[in-house]
Scaffold this motif. Structure first.
Motif, PDB file in Angstrom:
ATOM      1  N   LYS A   1       6.548   5.008 -25.367  1.00 37.81           N
ATOM      2  CA  LYS A   1       7.366   4.498 -24.849  1.00 37.81           C
ATOM      3  C   LYS A   1       7.805   3.296 -24.442  1.00 37.81           C
ATOM      4  CE  LYS A   1       7.213   8.175 -22.080  1.00 37.81           C
ATOM      5  NZ  LYS A   1       7.443   8.046 -20.371  1.00 37.81           N
ATOM      6  N   PRO A   2       8.915   2.637 -24.727  1.00 37.50           N
ATOM      7  CA  PRO A   2       9.428   1.116 -24.396  1.00 37.50           C
ATOM      8  C   PRO A   2       8.935   0.956 -23.213  1.00 37.50           C
ATOM      9  CG  PRO A   2      11.435   2.144 -25.034  1.00 37.50           C
ATOM     10  CD  PRO A   2      10.306   3.020 -25.653  1.00 37.50           C
ATOM     11  N   LEU A   3       8.585  -0.504 -23.153  1.00 43.13           N
ATOM     12  CA  LEU A   3       9.033  -0.833 -21.772  1.00 43.13           C
ATOM     13  C   LEU A   3       9.812  -1.286 -20.889  1.00 43.13           C
ATOM     14  CD1 LEU A   3       5.842  -4.151 -22.878  1.00 43.13           C
ATOM     15  CD2 LEU A   3       5.799  -1.594 -21.208  1.00 43.13           C
ATOM     16  N   ARG A   4       9.581  -1.494 -19.585  1.00 46.05           N
ATOM     17  CA  ARG A   4      11.400  -1.407 -18.374  1.00 46.05           C
ATOM     18  C   ARG A   4      10.593  -1.854 -17.792  1.00 46.05           C
ATOM     19  NH1 ARG A   4      16.608   1.710 -18.917  1.00 46.05           N
ATOM     20  NH2 ARG A   4      17.287   0.781 -17.414  1.00 46.05           N
ATOM     21  N   PRO A   5      11.308  -2.897 -17.147  1.00 41.37           N
ATOM     22  CA  PRO A   5      10.624  -3.576 -15.605  1.00 41.37           C
ATOM     23  C   PRO A   5      11.819  -2.827 -14.617  1.00 41.37           C
ATOM     24  CG  PRO A   5      12.753  -5.067 -16.323  1.00 41.37           C
ATOM     25  CD  PRO A   5      12.186  -4.171 -17.681  1.00 41.37           C
ATOM     26  N   LEU A   6      10.989  -2.576 -13.738  1.00 40.42           N
ATOM     27  CA  LEU A   6      12.164  -1.821 -12.348  1.00 40.42           C
ATOM     28  C   LEU A   6      12.167  -2.626 -10.760  1.00 40.42           C
ATOM     29  CD1 LEU A   6      10.629   2.297 -13.261  1.00 40.42           C
ATOM     30  CD2 LEU A   6      12.789   0.734 -13.471  1.00 40.42           C
ATOM     31  N   TRP A   7      12.332  -2.837 -10.796  1.00 42.01           N
ATOM     32  CA  TRP A   7      12.261  -3.774  -8.670  1.00 42.01           C
ATOM     33  C   TRP A   7      12.158  -2.962  -7.730  1.00 42.01           C
ATOM     34  CZ3 TRP A   7      15.664  -4.492 -13.208  1.00 42.01           C
ATOM     35  CH2 TRP A   7      14.814  -5.609 -14.136  1.00 42.01           C
ATOM     36  N   ILE A   8      11.552  -3.626  -6.490  1.00 44.43           N
ATOM     37  CA  ILE A   8      11.722  -2.036  -5.716  1.00 44.43           C
ATOM     38  C   ILE A   8      10.885  -3.753  -4.811  1.00 44.43           C
ATOM     39  CG2 ILE A   8       9.805  -0.829  -3.889  1.00 44.43           C
ATOM     40  CD1 ILE A   8       9.502   0.659  -7.013  1.00 44.43           C
ATOM     41  N   SER A   9      11.312  -4.183  -3.735  1.00 45.26           N
ATOM     42  CA  SER A   9      11.237  -5.124  -1.643  1.00 45.26           C
ATOM     43  C   SER A   9      10.914  -4.260  -1.504  1.00 45.26           C
ATOM     44  CB  SER A   9      12.527  -6.084  -2.607  1.00 45.26           C
ATOM     45  OG  SER A   9      13.786  -5.331  -2.275  1.00 45.26           O
TER      46      SER A   9
ATOM     47  N   ARG B   1      -2.117   3.576 -19.810  1.00 51.21           N
ATOM     48  CA  ARG B   1      -1.701   4.598 -18.499  1.00 51.21           C
ATOM     49  C   ARG B   1      -0.516   5.056 -18.274  1.00 51.21           C
ATOM     50  NH1 ARG B   1      -6.512   2.411 -15.090  1.00 51.21           N
ATOM     51  NH2 ARG B   1      -5.289   3.521 -13.602  1.00 51.21           N
ATOM     52  N   GLY B   2       0.122   4.958 -19.023  1.00 46.19           N
ATOM     53  CA  GLY B   2       1.582   4.934 -18.071  1.00 46.19           C
ATOM     54  C   GLY B   2       2.745   4.355 -17.561  1.00 46.19           C
ATOM     55  N   GLY B   3       2.351   3.041 -17.241  1.00 48.00           N
ATOM     56  CA  GLY B   3       2.606   2.415 -16.738  1.00 48.00           C
ATOM     57  C   GLY B   3       2.413   1.136 -15.647  1.00 48.00           C
ATOM     58  N   CYS B   4       2.671   0.839 -15.243  1.00 44.65           N
ATOM     59  CA  CYS B   4       2.007  -0.379 -14.454  1.00 44.65           C
ATOM     60  C   CYS B   4       2.967  -0.650 -13.585  1.00 44.65           C
ATOM     61  CB  CYS B   4       1.487  -1.354 -15.191  1.00 44.65           C
ATOM     62  SG  CYS B   4       1.579  -2.830 -16.246  1.00 44.65           S
ATOM     63  N   MET B   5       1.955  -1.400 -12.058  1.00 45.34           N
ATOM     64  CA  MET B   5       2.895  -2.084 -11.039  1.00 45.34           C
ATOM     65  C   MET B   5       2.058  -3.067 -11.165  1.00 45.34           C
ATOM     66  SD  MET B   5       2.763   0.979  -8.121  1.00 45.34           S
ATOM     67  CE  MET B   5       1.342   1.418  -8.172  1.00 45.34           C
ATOM     68  N   VAL B   6       3.235  -4.685  -9.982  1.00 44.49           N
ATOM     69  CA  VAL B   6       2.756  -5.816 -10.633  1.00 44.49           C
ATOM     70  C   VAL B   6       3.413  -6.319  -9.053  1.00 44.49           C
ATOM     71  CG1 VAL B   6       3.315  -8.494 -11.679  1.00 44.49           C
ATOM     72  CG2 VAL B   6       2.987  -5.852 -12.823  1.00 44.49           C
TER      73      VAL B   6
ATOM     74  N   GLY C   1       1.037  -0.957   0.112  1.00 39.55           N
ATOM     75  CA  GLY C   1       0.076  -0.300  -0.130  1.00 39.55           C
ATOM     76  C   GLY C   1       1.020   1.507   0.009  1.00 39.55           C
ATOM     77  N   GLU C   2       1.881   0.957   0.319  1.00 42.59           N
ATOM     78  CA  GLU C   2       2.654   2.222   1.120  1.00 42.59           C
ATOM     79  C   GLU C   2       3.330   2.583  -0.646  1.00 42.59           C
ATOM     80  OE1 GLU C   2       5.653   1.417   3.592  1.00 42.59           O
ATOM     81  OE2 GLU C   2       4.399   1.592   5.499  1.00 42.59           O
ATOM     82  N   ILE C   3       3.794   1.359  -1.811  1.00 42.38           N
ATOM     83  CA  ILE C   3       3.952   1.832  -2.686  1.00 42.38           C
ATOM     84  C   ILE C   3       3.504   2.005  -3.757  1.00 42.38           C
ATOM     85  CG2 ILE C   3       5.008   0.805  -4.396  1.00 42.38           C
ATOM     86  CD1 ILE C   3       7.555   0.694  -2.023  1.00 42.38           C
ATOM     87  N   ARG C   4       1.950   1.706  -3.330  1.00 42.82           N
ATOM     88  CA  ARG C   4       1.121   2.051  -4.679  1.00 42.82           C
ATOM     89  C   ARG C   4       0.653   3.574  -4.397  1.00 42.82           C
ATOM     90  NH1 ARG C   4      -5.007  -0.253  -5.225  1.00 42.82           N
ATOM     91  NH2 ARG C   4      -5.344   0.241  -6.609  1.00 42.82           N
ATOM     92  N   GLN C   5       0.950   3.950  -3.037  1.00 37.93           N
ATOM     93  CA  GLN C   5       0.003   5.501  -3.000  1.00 37.93           C
ATOM     94  C   GLN C   5       1.686   6.987  -3.814  1.00 37.93           C
ATOM     95  OE1 GLN C   5      -2.476   7.050  -1.683  1.00 37.93           O
ATOM     96  NE2 GLN C   5      -2.495   5.017  -1.283  1.00 37.93           N
ATOM     97  N   LEU C   6       2.551   5.997  -3.499  1.00 39.61           N
ATOM     98  CA  LEU C   6       3.948   7.262  -4.108  1.00 39.61           C
ATOM     99  C   LEU C   6       3.737   7.253  -5.904  1.00 39.61           C
ATOM    100  CD1 LEU C   6       6.881   5.120  -3.605  1.00 39.61           C
ATOM    101  CD2 LEU C   6       6.402   6.810  -2.623  1.00 39.61           C
TER     102      LEU C   6
END
Length: 521
Positions: free
Chosen positions: A208-216, A96-101, A37-42
């Motif tokens: 714009k091309p897709l690119r993954p970012l990692w958050i833990s 939507r300009g991106g997404c979170m998984v 939930g904290e990451i989603r709020q970013l």
């Protein structure tokens, strides 16, 4: 010595089962959901997706689901699977300009292989296919466009020349494995382009091309320096690994209870959930967490049974949930699993609406719908029903000939169950589709057996554009695995949660390639 080793093994297994209790699992999920939930709020504008099935536990509300398998990213088993294209994720990210998984893992790693390799491979292959599509389109435009359009053409060329097709992997993936992946990218791109996937729609959607970012939970984020997602020169696929990696088990204490944290607790839900679903958990999360370890099992039993009774009274599919007795020594619950449930009068779910709005998927203009048995009432009354679940239900139809029950089990339990029943399913479908009737194909999950039967029907009686032709195309076509992949891609365009197993797909191929369709007079 052997007996001593065996006793040590049994003791360690007993300790593991005792630590992995229902309350420990749910409390761990609840704690991890706070981080999600904290990451989603970013980035609140970006849609949140659950990677099935583990990820579905880690938030009370997701915008969509996806299905990236960790096994597709395992070392020596690297693959790009055209039966799990997840094209809706790319379209959504473009819109939507991106997404979170969201996903998680039990194995002590920061990220599951679905995030470390499967999704990075997926983004790279899609980017390469989009680049190829745009290059071909520019060549065609260069041949037919008038000179006055040269400025637009040059702008399009500059856009394509800057399109990032490189492979982006996290730092912990070795250079050797990276080289193995890069050597196979061209072949995977060719497979995607040959599958019949709608690359054009994705190319138009993505700027714009897709690119993954990692958050833990170990990722350091300065809250006063959080970048705007639209400031990046790529479309971000933000991969959130929900669980802590401090260890498999951590003893934690609050003012009320002591409990053991489990990393990746949402994984393998059949082994611990006792019939509880993610939706049901989040409807009652406060009551479950506040009940504590001793009362949790009975609380869950009451909730699950009340939900089942409510669905049964609404005429929905509601099988009895059976739970194996725990093998743990000294169970934390005071209540035996087999005790009768203390249910209050009333349904307990009279004012609840169906949560899964995508329980039934209508496949374009084919007159075919596919989905879960419990949502069978959501189709028009003139649809006939092909029920592939083990349990029968009363179909909402006046004519009993419009309902067929074929109890089919997964290939894990019977390697030929689907193969034996496919001829009956195909004959039933053909008889009603000839009359112009709609057809609902349903099973317990709506993601596997029903999808495979739908695949067999589309391949047998429809042309490649999805038009019913009474089997004419099938007679003129040599059935290949590539042909089946194309039809499966067509299904997944509408049924985005489709997850057919390899064993069941093999049975469909065996049936169609052997010509097991019988004639109907």
């Amino acid at each position: 010595m052997g007996e001593e080793r065996q006793s040590i093994y049994k003791i360690s297994r007993t300790i593991k089962r005792k630590e992995n209790t229902l309350y420990n699992s749910l409390r761990s999920i609840y704690e991890d959901s706070i981080f999600v939930g904290e990451i989603r709020q970013l980035w609140p504008e970006l849609p949140l997706l659950a990677n099935l099935r583990c990820g579905l536990w880690y938030s009370p509300k997701f915008d969509f689901n996806c299905y990236f398998k960790s096994t597709d990213g395992h070392t020596n088993n690297l693959s790009f699977n055209t039966s799990r294209l997840n094209l809706h994720v790319a379209l959504l990210a473009g819109q939507r300009g991106g997404c979170m998984v969201v996903d998680s893992t039990r194995k002590g790693k920061r990220f599951p292989d679905s995030m470390s390799k499967t999704i990075p491979i997926w983004t790279c292959v899609l980017n390469r296919a989009i680049f190829n599509f745009r290059t071909r389109r520019e060549r065609n435009e260069a041949q037919v466009d008038e000179p006055t359009n040269s400025n637009e053409l040059n702008a399009a060329r500059e856009d394509s020349s800057g399109w990032d097709c490189s492979l982006h992997l996290p730092l912990w993936v070795s250079e050797t494995e990276k080289a193995m992946i890069e050597n196979r990218l061209e072949g995977w791109t060719n497979e995607l382009e040959a599958s019949g996937a709608d690359i054009a729609s994705i190319a138009l959607s993505l700027r714009k091309p897709l690119r993954p970012l990692w958050i833990s939970q170990k990722t350091v984020i300065w809250l006063n320096e959080v970048p705007e997602y639209d400031s990046w020169d790529f479309t971000p696929i933000i991969l959130i690994s929900a669980s802590s990696t401090s260890g498999s088990f951590q003893h934690r204490t609050t003012s009320e209870f002591s409990w053991n944290y489990i990393a990746g607790a949402g994984d393998d839900e059949e082994s611990w959930s006792r019939g509880l679903s993610p939706d049901l958990f989040w409807k009652h999360a406060y009551d479950i967490i506040s009940s504590g370890p001793d009362l949790c099992n009975q609380k869950i039993a009451n909730i699950v049974e009340k939900d089942r009774v409510g669905r049964a009274q609404r005429g929905e599919y509601a099988p009895q949930v059976s739970v194996r007795p725990s093998k743990c020594l000294g169970s934390t619950s005071k209540f035996p699993v087999g005790d009768p449930l203390d249910l209050h009068n009333g349904t307990g779910a009279e004012d609840e609406k169906l949560n899964d709005e995508r329980g039934i998927s209508f496949l374009g203009s084919t007159n075919i719908a596919v989905g879960r048995s419990q949502h069978a009432a959501g189709v028009p009354p003139d649809y006939c029903t092909l029920n592939c679940d083990m349990e029968s239900f009363s179909a909402c139809t006046r004519n009993p000939e419009m309902y067929l029950h074929l109890p089919i089990v997964d290939s894990k339990f019977d390697r030929f169950s689907l193969l034996r029943n496919l001829p009956s399913a195909l004959n039933f479908a053909k008889a009603h589709l000839r009359k112009g009737s709609g057809l609902l194909i349903c099973c317990s999950s709506g993601e596997d057996i029903s999808i495979c039967i739908c695949l067999a029907i589309l391949t047998s009686f429809y042309d490649e554009k999805g038009h019913f032709d009474d089997g004419k195309s099938f007679k003129d076509t040599r059935i290949t695995k590539l042909e089946l992949r194309k039809r499966l891609v067509f299904i997944c365009k509408y049924a985005v949660n489709a997850r057919p197993s390899r064993g069941n797909l093999k049975q469909v191929y065996a049936c169609l390639s052997a010509g097991c369709i019988t004639s109907i007079s």
